[in-house]
Write an enzyme that holds these catalytic residues in place. Sequence first.
Site, mmCIF file in Angstrom:
data_model
loop_
_atom_site.group_PDB
_atom_site.id
_atom_site.type_symbol
_atom_site.label_atom_id
_atom_site.label_comp_id
_atom_site.label_asym_id
_atom_site.label_seq_id
_atom_site.Cartn_x
_atom_site.Cartn_y
_atom_site.Cartn_z
ATOM 1 C CD GLU A 177 49.612 6.832 37.651
ATOM 2 O OE1 GLU A 177 49.941 7.140 36.683
ATOM 3 O OE2 GLU A 177 48.323 6.640 38.041
ATOM 4 C CD GLU A 184 44.803 5.003 33.867
ATOM 5 O OE1 GLU A 184 44.648 5.028 35.024
ATOM 6 O OE2 GLU A 184 45.606 5.863 33.204
#
Length: 272
Positions: free
Chosen positions: A252, A153
């Site tokens: 998240e 990511e």
Amino acid sequence: MPTHHLRYDVNCSILFTELPLLERPAAARAAGFEAVEFWWPFDEAVPPASDVDAFVGAVRDAGVQLVGLNFFAGDMPGGDRGVVSWPARSAEFRDNVDLVATIGAATGCRSFNALYGNRIAHLSRDVQDETAVANLAFAATAMARIGGAVLVEAVSGPHPYQLRTAADVVSVLDRVRAERGVRNLAFLADLYHLTVNGDDVAKVLADHTDRIGHVQIADAPGRHEPGSGDIDLDGYLSQLEQAGYGGWVGLEYVPSGPSGLSFDWLPRDRRA
């Protein structure tokens, strides 16, 4: 209210932090969710077996599915953001990979996030990138044995994390595939980090839907729950669904109040 039909999981390393770690999977279940994800839940790359057993047991006893787990990423509170590209810690990372595969086999988790790491001033970028390619290939080969995939990511924030844009991530995925022939690597599209770093998120999703193995969300500014900021999260998720994405969406975010109240944006019948 979300207009798409994607599945949500709760990141129990950033939500329910008012509870001890081993109580968080049950809290997520009580809030109506059936799946969870975690950052690396231990202080060291290879903790005592009893600690690992307790973690696996807590997930199992809560009746939730573990759908995402980070590899060991160094001292996160101290500013580390992964050890994949850190030559001095390659042995530590590879020991961790073996343990992560064991946890994956025990829990059914199949998505594992490898944080690339910060720029290290005294090392050449080439050395760091070559280290990362070798370690990502090692991790992906290990995860392939359990049918798993390694995620990479882009990350925002003040630390000198090396992958800032979707293009940065995709170039890494392409290089590992080209040089090592490894195919079970995927893009973790964190819509918060991509937005904060200035990516054109709609274009990223259109260009790379087929590379995306997992999605995470938080609103911006603030990194709080959807609806607290300016990101069109529902629009992006609808775009992903229409393009064929069928994976998980990890919540998240830092709750702006008590964790349980931060889910009001998502009707309870959409949480399971």
